[in-house]
Write an enzyme that holds these catalytic residues in place. Sequence first.
Site, PDB file in Angstrom:
ATOM      1  CB  CYS A   2      -1.473 -19.078 -12.295  1.00 11.66           C
ATOM      2  SG  CYS A   2      -3.138 -18.592 -11.840  1.00 11.66           S
ATOM      3  N   GLY A  28       0.869 -19.260  -6.384  1.00  6.17           N
ATOM      4  CA  GLY A  28      -0.557 -19.529  -6.215  1.00  6.17           C
ATOM      5  C   GLY A  28      -0.757 -20.640  -5.207  1.00  6.17           C
ATOM      6  CG  ASN A 101       0.883 -16.596 -14.970  1.00  6.85           C
ATOM      7  OD1 ASN A 101       2.064 -16.271 -15.013  1.00  6.85           O
ATOM      8  ND2 ASN A 101       0.027 -15.970 -14.196  1.00  6.85           N
ATOM      9  N   GLY A 102      -2.210 -15.469 -16.156  1.00  7.11           N
ATOM     10  CA  GLY A 102      -2.507 -14.133 -16.645  1.00  7.11           C
ATOM     11  C   GLY A 102      -3.980 -13.834 -16.482  1.00  7.11           C
ATOM     12  CE1 TYR A 257       4.417 -11.187  -1.980  1.00  2.29           C
ATOM     13  CE2 TYR A 257       2.953 -11.371  -3.877  1.00  2.29           C
ATOM     14  CZ  TYR A 257       3.290 -11.728  -2.583  1.00  2.29           C
ATOM     15  OH  TYR A 257       2.520 -12.635  -1.893  1.00  2.29           O
TER      16      TYR A 257
HETATM   17  O1  LIG Z   1      -0.003  -4.350   1.952  1.00  8.52           O
HETATM   18  P1  LIG Z   1      -0.434  -5.779   1.886  1.00  8.52           P
HETATM   19  O2  LIG Z   1      -1.800  -5.911   1.298  1.00  8.52           O
HETATM   20  O3  LIG Z   1      -0.279  -6.482   3.184  1.00  8.52           O
HETATM   21  O4  LIG Z   1       0.491  -6.527   0.823  1.00  8.52           O
HETATM   22  C1  LIG Z   1       1.896  -6.424   0.794  1.00  8.52           C
HETATM   23  C2  LIG Z   1       2.548  -7.515   1.592  1.00  8.52           C
HETATM   24  O5  LIG Z   1       2.157  -8.825   1.108  1.00  8.52           O
HETATM   25  C3  LIG Z   1       3.293  -9.526   0.637  1.00  8.52           C
HETATM   26  O6  LIG Z   1       3.788 -10.447   1.606  1.00  8.52           O
HETATM   27  P2  LIG Z   1       3.375 -11.983   1.677  1.00  8.52           P
HETATM   28  O7  LIG Z   1       3.069 -12.330   3.069  1.00  8.52           O
HETATM   29  O8  LIG Z   1       2.303 -12.277   0.674  1.00  8.52           O
HETATM   30  O9  LIG Z   1       4.636 -12.810   1.152  1.00  8.52           O
HETATM   31  P3  LIG Z   1       6.188 -12.869   1.540  1.00  8.52           P
HETATM   32  O10 LIG Z   1       6.329 -13.785   2.731  1.00  8.52           O
HETATM   33  O11 LIG Z   1       6.814 -13.427   0.302  1.00  8.52           O
HETATM   34  O12 LIG Z   1       6.707 -11.519   1.825  1.00  8.52           O
HETATM   35  C4  LIG Z   1       4.329  -8.467   0.372  1.00  8.52           C
HETATM   36  O13 LIG Z   1       5.649  -8.989   0.476  1.00  8.52           O
HETATM   37  C5  LIG Z   1       4.054  -7.464   1.462  1.00  8.52           C
HETATM   38  O14 LIG Z   1       4.646  -7.872   2.673  1.00  8.52           O
HETATM   39  N1  LIG Z   2      -3.218 -15.391 -11.608  1.00  6.96           N
HETATM   40  C1  LIG Z   2      -3.484 -16.007 -12.736  1.00  6.96           C
HETATM   41  O1  LIG Z   2      -2.645 -16.174 -13.605  1.00  6.96           O
HETATM   42  C2  LIG Z   2      -4.914 -16.476 -12.892  1.00  6.96           C
HETATM   43  C3  LIG Z   2      -5.255 -17.209 -14.166  1.00  6.96           C
HETATM   44  C4  LIG Z   2      -6.752 -17.139 -14.478  1.00  6.96           C
HETATM   45  N2  LIG Z   2      -7.143 -15.793 -14.802  1.00  6.96           N
HETATM   46  C5  LIG Z   2      -7.557 -17.671 -13.290  1.00  6.96           C
HETATM   47  O2  LIG Z   2      -8.152 -16.911 -12.568  1.00  6.96           O
HETATM   48  O3  LIG Z   2      -7.539 -18.871 -13.080  1.00  6.96           O
HETATM   49 MG   LIG Z   3       5.742  -9.766   2.496  1.00 10.52          MG
END
Ligand SMILES: O=P(O)(O)OC[C@H]1O[C@H](OP(=O)(O)OP(=O)(O)O)[C@H](O)[C@@H]1O
Ligand SMILES: NC(=O)CC[C@H](N)C(=O)O
Ligand SMILES: [Mg+2]
Length: 505
Positions: A2, A28, A101-102, A257
Amino acid sequence: MCGIVGIVGKTPVGQALYDGLTVLQHRGQDAAGIVTIHENTFRLRKGNGLVKDVFHTRHMLRLQGNMGIGHIRYPTAGTSSSSEAQPFYANSPFGISLAHNGNLTNAEELKIWLNTQARRHVNTTSDSELLLNILGHELQNSEQHTLDQSDIFTAVSNVHKRVRGAYATVALIIGYGMVAFRDPNGIRPLVFGKRETESGVEYMVASESVALDANEFEFVRDVAPGEAIFFTESGEIHSQQCAENPSFHPCIFEYVYFARPDSSIDKISVYGSRVDMGKKLGDKIAKEWEDIDIDVVIPIPETSCDTALEIARHLNIPYRQGFVKNRYIGRTFIMPGQEQRKKSVRRKLNAIGAEFVGKNVLLVDDSIVRGTTSGQIIEMARAAGAKKVYFASAAPEIRFPNVYGIDMPSANELIAHGRELDDICQLIGADKLIFQTLEDLVSAVSTANPDITEFETSVFNGEYVTKDIDQSYLDRLDAMRNNETKETSDKNADSIIDMYNEGAE
Ligand SMILES: O=P(O)(O)OC[C@H]1O[C@H](OP(=O)(O)OP(=O)(O)O)[C@H](O)[C@@H]1O
Ligand SMILES: NC(=O)CC[C@H](N)C(=O)O
Ligand SMILES: [Mg+2]
């Protein structure tokens, strides 16, 4: 993951909170919320959706006041119901609102303790509402009827004693100010900055430094693990270490990421770390794939672009943006359900034929989690005419669930869980596959700040820094939050009556 923001200003803060949340949207996409304090009253707007969809002009007009906090949500506990959107509110003591967040790892125990010992009712399944009530309980325990900074720091110290897991937190206390604190391992990021204005100095806290940049706040520093910073209503600032044994274990997946490349977390540039991941992985490819003929390096947009460019530079092979990303589709990995994630990859990415026809391509991604993206992208590369498709991941094999704020609750959903390189390669359909080693990843990230020697790396090695995670915990988490259970609980979530958000439309 988050995103959180908080501002103690001298002029209305609603718009700056909105702008801060907009630049943290990559953390998020499920829900967003802002609460401000105006004339000793909380003004709250929260709901499911992106920042731009949750807040309309009529809401912004109501979010008056010079102090406020905001949140964007990617659920890791409870459901995705709008009643679990943040910030949360508790009326006692004083009136508190909190954004988190967490993820708390002793949420089950805390819920029982709050009900039976603290006599506080928590109306949702969110762990963040528990955190709010624990903080409320500890503030209530103060012997005085009014609060000063030492009462607030004592309360945060006691929160650290009761709560386990990851929590970067910001809370407003009516009549007093804003408190921000980070868990004793510093798992989730939190920074603060200031801005000089004609009316005086304003302070802002945020999950990432980009939110400060967007509002022209000057970065002051990262909040230390275990530390609490209290900003009074009148603009004084007090800070104290509130944990007994704080240690630095920032989540390494932020660099891989989650975070935006233009952010700096714990004195490490996210962009710089991704370039260094490219150097390390480029070296490994050069050593281990000596006799492999690669014509072109292609990133899988968007997060892997900086790493892929560095790999290409290192190997002296052309870099081409062979996939076009639809800029109107959000991040796939942080979508709530697997069905939605699967469908999104093809809507989001499309191949440019000329970059693939008759070529041996090296596709680079930051990580392979469920394999949703890699499997489909490799098919697309072949359909576009690639001769051979090689695949490189800037992060090592993800084999273990995450319990600190990344929604990977079920080992069985991770493509690398219980599998070795050749099996994973076959499953995603690549001709050859290579992963970064954990040692190289840690070394790439820590180059910029040698003071951090350890990171939170449990998804790669199964070592959980809070030391409270065993197999039975992971089994319970899996049962509660695997894809199937989540689909049902999210369907039922709509029937939960929203306590604090009624009439907000
Ligand atoms: O193996 P998976 O379960 O597919 O997860 C990994 C993928 O998901 C994320 O991309 P995402 O589309 O969320 O965001 P980005 O556009 O910032 O790369 C990450 O960058 C990988 O591409
Ligand atoms: N990714 C997060 O930081 C989530 C915060 C909190 N655990 C929720 O689910 O709302
Ligand atoms: Mg990606």
